[in-house]
Motif scaffolding. Structure first.
Motif, PDB file in Angstrom:
ATOM      1  N   LEU A  74      33.320  32.404  32.506  1.00 15.26           N
ATOM      2  CA  LEU A  74      34.367  31.473  32.889  1.00 15.26           C
ATOM      3  C   LEU A  74      33.975  30.059  32.488  1.00 15.26           C
ATOM      4  N   CYS A  82      34.399  42.615  32.701  1.00 15.34           N
ATOM      5  CA  CYS A  82      35.780  42.847  32.272  1.00 15.34           C
ATOM      6  C   CYS A  82      35.932  44.211  31.612  1.00 15.34           C
ATOM      7  N   ASP A 109      36.978  36.248  40.954  1.00 11.91           N
ATOM      8  CA  ASP A 109      36.208  35.505  39.955  1.00 11.91           C
ATOM      9  C   ASP A 109      37.049  34.371  39.374  1.00 11.91           C
ATOM     10  N   PHE A 110      38.358  34.624  39.237  1.00 10.80           N
ATOM     11  CA  PHE A 110      39.262  33.610  38.699  1.00 10.80           C
ATOM     12  C   PHE A 110      39.811  32.703  39.793  1.00 10.80           C
ATOM     13  N   LYS A 136      40.900  24.799  37.962  1.00  8.89           N
ATOM     14  CA  LYS A 136      39.973  25.883  37.618  1.00  8.89           C
ATOM     15  C   LYS A 136      40.726  27.095  37.089  1.00  8.89           C
ATOM     16  N   VAL A 137      41.781  27.484  37.782  1.00 10.07           N
ATOM     17  CA  VAL A 137      42.489  28.698  37.411  1.00 10.07           C
ATOM     18  C   VAL A 137      43.137  28.561  36.034  1.00 10.07           C
ATOM     19  N   ASP A 140      40.769  28.701  33.015  1.00 12.74           N
ATOM     20  CA  ASP A 140      40.267  30.040  32.700  1.00 12.74           C
ATOM     21  C   ASP A 140      41.358  30.966  32.184  1.00 12.74           C
ATOM     22  N   ILE A 141      42.588  30.841  32.711  1.00 13.59           N
ATOM     23  CA  ILE A 141      43.689  31.642  32.175  1.00 13.59           C
ATOM     24  C   ILE A 141      43.900  31.320  30.702  1.00 13.59           C
ATOM     25  N   CYS A 162      49.881  36.690  30.622  1.00 20.31           N
ATOM     26  CA  CYS A 162      48.972  36.918  31.751  1.00 20.31           C
ATOM     27  C   CYS A 162      49.776  36.966  33.047  1.00 20.31           C
ATOM     28  N   THR A 164      49.177  38.534  37.499  1.00 19.42           N
ATOM     29  CA  THR A 164      48.340  39.295  38.430  1.00 19.42           C
ATOM     30  C   THR A 164      48.911  40.688  38.656  1.00 19.42           C
ATOM     31  N   HIS A 336      49.476  28.142  37.404  1.00 11.44           N
ATOM     32  CA  HIS A 336      48.674  28.938  38.345  1.00 11.44           C
ATOM     33  C   HIS A 336      49.358  30.283  38.550  1.00 11.44           C
TER      34      HIS A 336
END
Length: 356
Positions: A74, A82, A109-110, A136-137, A140-141, A162, A164, A336
């Motif tokens: 990350l 992964c 982790d994300f 942060k999210v 990383d995305i 992407c 969830t 997000h």
């Protein structure tokens, strides 16, 4: 432990192993780290360097699906375990996960459910803490989506996204999408319409030409509409006529409208940013001094800040959107994953006068 987020990518079957290999080289930061490679049907799972793993997959791919277990990093330099899967066309039709499918083993982790922060002499602030979580999210995305879809300038992967959710949703209901060509940005709308109106699996239609997508939307009855997922409780419909008009516009016009919509200031978010910056700077300084979180989890200087429903609601209602035009000519949008891209699209289409 919940897996995710889930990253999806579409490319022609003939280029799929090359796309897998390029993504692996970008995700595994320090080759020749060993990855775990398995094929179904095929040889027993085993460890191998990236190049050897790709060669094994290439030798069996036409008759087998591939799964690679790897460790990536990350933005915080934290390692994450992964799974990267690569499906043949025949197999993908039954799974509908997308030809290329990547997910970290642990969603936290994300998006960890806590942060360790130096709050200084100020009070705790839900808005400021949500701002820090968003940074942060989204970083990383974007990083993982680009490493999967655009690890090089080949353009093999035409589109991806992407979410969830464990399946590839209508693109406007996801938290991020990618297109190899910015001209094709309206593909998000067409794929979303066909998925929601016709019940089509997105990966089964993701490779269609823009002309074919237009024809599919045009075949729907006049005045037909769908309601993409918003997550904020609003119900904003998307009409067939809106999609057709958007598909007829140059991609540059849509991108300009999306950028303008993303740039409209959200007052609650803007009000929270100064405190977020202050907390970030204090936290960086505290950690540079070697400060540790006390056993009580309560500072000073460091505090254990748990993410609550209030943080989630703030992100759902106020999290901003990013739109990046890539040097390759591609484009990527993200927010997000507590939010979706549909509010951004709805605002942009309204500004263009297409929502009525």
């Amino acid at each position: 432990m919940r897996a995710g987020p889930y990253f999806y990518a579409w490319c022609d079957e003939a280029a799929r192993v090359d796309a897998l290999g390029a993504a692996l080289s970008a995700l595994v930061d320090h080759p020749p780290y060993t990855v775990g490679v398995g094929l179904c049907p095929g040889p027993e799972p085993h460890g191998a360097p990236v190049d050897e793993a790709v060669a094994t997959i290439r030798a069996h791919f036409r008759h087998a699906d591939a799964e690679v277990v790897l460790h990536s990093t990350l933005s915080s330099r934290q390692f994450v375990r992964c799974m990267l899967r690569c499906f043949t066309d025949r197999s993908e039709r039954s799974k509908s996960w997308g030809p290329l499918h990547l997910h970290p083993e642990d969603l936290q982790d994300f998006a960890p459910m806590y942060m360790i922060l130096d709050l200084g002499s100020g009070a705790s602030s839900v808005g400021a803490e949500a701002v820090l979580a968003w940074h942060k999210v989204v970083t990383d995305i974007e990083g993982f989506l680009l490493r999967l879809c655009a690890p090089d300038a080949s353009g093999r992967v035409s589109t991806g996204g992407c979410t969830t959710a464990w399946t590839w949703l209508a693109p406007v209901s996801m938290c991020a999408t990618y297109h190899a060509s910015a001209r094709d940005i309206a593909r998000d709308l067409a794929l979303s319409w066909i998925s929601l109106h016709d019940g089509e699996s997105v990966p089964r239609i993701a490779g269609l030409s823009m002309e074919a997508l237009y024809a599919r939307v045009d075949a729907a009855p006049a005045g037909a509409r769908v309601v993409p997922t918003d997550k904020s409780g609003r119900s904003i419909p998307l009409f067939r006529e809106t999609v057709l008009k958007a598909l007829a516009l140059p991609g540059s016009a849509l991108i300009e409208a999306l950028v303008a919509a993303a740039d409209v200031p959200d007052e609650a978010w803007r009000a929270a940013e100064p405190r977020a910056e202050e907390i970030h700077n204090l936290t960086v300084q505290a950690k540079a001094r070697g400060e540790q979180l006390p056993e009580s989890l309560k500072g000073p200087p460091l505090w254990y800040v748990e993410m609550t429903g209030e943080h989630v609601y703030f992100l759902v209602d106020h999290a901003p959107f990013t739109l990046r035009r890539l040097p390759s000519g591609g484009v990527m949008m993200a927010t997000h994953f507590y939010r979706t891209l549909w509010p951004l699209w709805a605002d942009a289409l309204s500004a263009l006068g297409l929502m009525s």
